[in-house]
Write an enzyme that holds these catalytic residues in place. Structure first.
Site, mmCIF file in Angstrom:
data_model
loop_
_atom_site.group_PDB
_atom_site.id
_atom_site.type_symbol
_atom_site.label_atom_id
_atom_site.label_comp_id
_atom_site.label_asym_id
_atom_site.label_seq_id
_atom_site.Cartn_x
_atom_site.Cartn_y
_atom_site.Cartn_z
ATOM 1 N N ALA A 146 3.193 -1.166 4.661
ATOM 2 C CA ALA A 146 2.622 -1.257 6.019
ATOM 3 C C ALA A 146 2.198 -2.685 6.376
ATOM 4 O O ALA A 146 2.172 -3.046 7.567
ATOM 5 C CB ALA A 146 1.446 -0.295 6.151
ATOM 6 N N PRO B 224 0.792 -1.231 0.000
ATOM 7 C CA PRO B 224 0.000 0.000 0.000
ATOM 8 C C PRO B 224 0.822 1.278 0.000
ATOM 9 O O PRO B 224 1.857 1.370 0.660
ATOM 10 C CB PRO B 224 -0.836 -0.107 1.278
ATOM 11 C CG PRO B 224 -0.182 -1.149 2.098
ATOM 12 C CD PRO B 224 0.492 -2.084 1.143
ATOM 13 N N ASN B 225 0.316 2.227 -0.740
ATOM 14 C CA ASN B 225 0.826 3.604 -0.851
ATOM 15 C C ASN B 225 2.078 3.713 -1.721
ATOM 16 O O ASN B 225 2.516 4.821 -2.019
ATOM 17 C CB ASN B 225 1.079 4.223 0.534
ATOM 18 C CG ASN B 225 -0.178 4.233 1.376
ATOM 19 O OD1 ASN B 225 -1.181 4.799 0.945
ATOM 20 N ND2 ASN B 225 -0.165 3.598 2.533
ATOM 21 N N ARG C 115 12.993 4.187 12.622
ATOM 22 C CA ARG C 115 11.689 4.858 12.658
ATOM 23 C C ARG C 115 10.866 4.382 13.856
ATOM 24 O O ARG C 115 11.409 3.829 14.801
ATOM 25 C CB ARG C 115 10.987 4.640 11.306
ATOM 26 C CG ARG C 115 11.807 5.179 10.143
ATOM 27 C CD ARG C 115 11.136 4.972 8.805
ATOM 28 N NE ARG C 115 9.884 5.724 8.711
ATOM 29 C CZ ARG C 115 8.979 5.547 7.737
ATOM 30 N NH1 ARG C 115 9.208 4.644 6.800
ATOM 31 N NH2 ARG C 115 7.876 6.262 7.713
ATOM 32 N N ARG D 83 5.108 10.844 -2.502
ATOM 33 C CA ARG D 83 4.734 10.709 -1.107
ATOM 34 C C ARG D 83 5.976 10.847 -0.225
ATOM 35 O O ARG D 83 6.961 10.145 -0.432
ATOM 36 C CB ARG D 83 4.129 9.321 -0.945
ATOM 37 C CG ARG D 83 4.101 8.742 0.424
ATOM 38 C CD ARG D 83 4.112 7.216 0.314
ATOM 39 N NE ARG D 83 3.871 6.628 1.608
ATOM 40 C CZ ARG D 83 4.256 5.413 1.962
ATOM 41 N NH1 ARG D 83 4.897 4.634 1.104
ATOM 42 N NH2 ARG D 83 4.016 4.953 3.147
ATOM 43 N N ASN E 119 8.189 -5.640 -1.194
ATOM 44 C CA ASN E 119 8.094 -4.555 -0.212
ATOM 45 C C ASN E 119 6.624 -4.509 0.197
ATOM 46 O O ASN E 119 5.801 -3.892 -0.487
ATOM 47 C CB ASN E 119 8.527 -3.224 -0.816
ATOM 48 C CG ASN E 119 8.481 -2.116 0.233
ATOM 49 O OD1 ASN E 119 7.932 -2.313 1.324
ATOM 50 N ND2 ASN E 119 9.039 -0.967 -0.086
ATOM 51 N N HIS F 269 12.821 -2.777 2.111
ATOM 52 C CA HIS F 269 12.227 -1.541 2.628
ATOM 53 C C HIS F 269 13.090 -0.390 2.148
ATOM 54 O O HIS F 269 14.323 -0.444 2.293
ATOM 55 C CB HIS F 269 12.156 -1.548 4.147
ATOM 56 C CG HIS F 269 11.393 -2.727 4.656
ATOM 57 N ND1 HIS F 269 10.035 -2.826 4.526
ATOM 58 C CD2 HIS F 269 11.814 -3.881 5.216
ATOM 59 C CE1 HIS F 269 9.650 -3.993 5.002
ATOM 60 N NE2 HIS F 269 10.705 -4.661 5.426
ATOM 61 N N GLU G 270 13.024 -9.443 1.034
ATOM 62 C CA GLU G 270 12.185 -8.357 1.553
ATOM 63 C C GLU G 270 12.961 -7.048 1.420
ATOM 64 O O GLU G 270 14.135 -6.991 1.781
ATOM 65 C CB GLU G 270 11.903 -8.678 3.029
ATOM 66 C CG GLU G 270 11.112 -7.654 3.788
ATOM 67 C CD GLU G 270 10.956 -8.065 5.268
ATOM 68 O OE1 GLU G 270 11.326 -9.214 5.658
ATOM 69 O OE2 GLU G 270 10.491 -7.226 6.044
ATOM 70 N N TYR H 10 11.089 8.591 1.308
ATOM 71 C CA TYR H 10 11.082 7.562 0.262
ATOM 72 C C TYR H 10 11.772 7.974 -1.040
ATOM 73 O O TYR H 10 11.896 7.156 -1.950
ATOM 74 C CB TYR H 10 9.630 7.124 -0.016
ATOM 75 C CG TYR H 10 8.954 6.528 1.202
ATOM 76 C CD1 TYR H 10 9.315 5.271 1.675
ATOM 77 C CD2 TYR H 10 7.988 7.241 1.922
ATOM 78 C CE1 TYR H 10 8.724 4.716 2.804
ATOM 79 C CE2 TYR H 10 7.381 6.701 3.058
ATOM 80 C CZ TYR H 10 7.758 5.444 3.487
ATOM 81 O OH TYR H 10 7.181 4.904 4.614
HETATM 82 C C1 DHK Z 1 7.128 1.474 3.256
HETATM 83 C C2 DHK Z 1 5.991 1.783 3.936
HETATM 84 O O1 DHK Z 1 4.930 2.241 3.301
HETATM 85 C C3 DHK Z 1 5.923 1.687 5.402
HETATM 86 O O2 DHK Z 1 4.633 1.358 5.858
HETATM 87 C C4 DHK Z 1 6.937 0.721 5.978
HETATM 88 C C5 DHK Z 1 8.286 0.832 3.903
HETATM 89 C C6 DHK Z 1 8.312 1.002 5.401
HETATM 90 C C7 DHK Z 1 9.574 1.203 3.197
HETATM 91 O O3 DHK Z 1 10.495 1.740 3.827
HETATM 92 O O4 DHK Z 1 9.690 0.928 2.017
HETATM 93 O O5 DHK Z 1 6.959 0.822 7.380
#
Ligand code: DHK
Length: 145
Positions: A78, A11-12, A108, A19, A75, A101, A99, A24
Site C-alpha cells: 500500500a 504492509p500486510n 484494480r 490474505r 513490493n 506487484h 518494483e 494474491y
Molecule cells: C500489494 C498490496 O498490499 C496492495 O496495497 C497494492 C500490491 C498491490 C501487490 O499487488 O502486490 O495495491
C-alpha cells in the site's frame, strides 16, 4: 564476494498465502524467498528478503542497502501509492531497483494506479503473481552481471 539483492516487502505481505488468496495467491513469503534464492544462485547473487508493516523500517532498510546491496526488489504494497518518503530513500540508493506487484494494480481500484516508487524504479512488474519476484531477480542477474 557475491553481490547482494535486498527483497523488501511492505504492509500486510506477512500474510501472503492467507490474505485474499483470490488476489494474491496461496504462496507465502517463504516460498517467494526460496524461489528468489534459486534464481539468484544461477547468477551468483545473494539475496535477503525482509518484510515490515512500518514505513520507517522500510526506509531504514533502503538506507542500509546503500552500503550492503547492489540491487533492491521492492513490493511496497500500500505504501506504493502513498509514500514520498520511500521514493526519496530509493532516490538516495545508487543500485538497480525493480518494483514488483503481485496483482495487476491497473485492473484494480483507481487509487492503486499511481505509484510513487515507479518514478525511481528501473523496471516494474505487475500482475504476474509471486512469479514476478523470481522474474525480477532474473532481471537483476542481467543488470548486475
Ligand atoms: C500489494 C498490496 O498490499 C496492495 O496495497 C497494492 C500490491 C498491490 C501487490 O499487488 O502486490 O495495491
Amino acid at each position: 564476494m557475491s553481490k547482494t539483492v535486498y527483497i523488501l516487502n511492505g504492509p500486510n505481505l506477512n500474510l501472503l498465502g492467507k490474505r485474499q488468496p483470490e488476489i494474491y495467491g496461496h504462496d507465502t513469503l517463504e516460498d517467494v524467498e526460496a524461489n528468489c534464492r534459486k534464481v539468484a544462485g544461477e547468477f551468483g547473487l545473494d539475496c535477503v528478503l525482509m518484510q515490515s508493516n512500518h514505513e520507517g523500517q522500510i526506509i531504514d532498510w533502503v538506507h542500509e542497502a546503500r552500503e550492503k546491496a547492489a540491487g533492491i526488489i521492492i513490493n511496497p504494497a500500500a505504501f506504493t501509492h502513498t509514500s514520498v518518503a520511500i521514493l526519496d530513500a530509493l532516490n538516495a540508493f545508487e543500485g538497480a531497483v525493480i518494483e514488483v506487484h503481485i496483482s495487476n494494480v491497473h485492473k484494480r481500484e483507481s487509487f492503486r494506479h499511481h505509484s510513487y516508487v515507479s518514478l525511481r524504479a528501473d523496471g516494474v512488474i505487475a500482475g504476474l503473481g509471486v512469479e514476478g519476484y523470481a522474474l525480477a531477480m532474473r532481471r537483476m542477474g542481467s543488470l548486475l552481471a
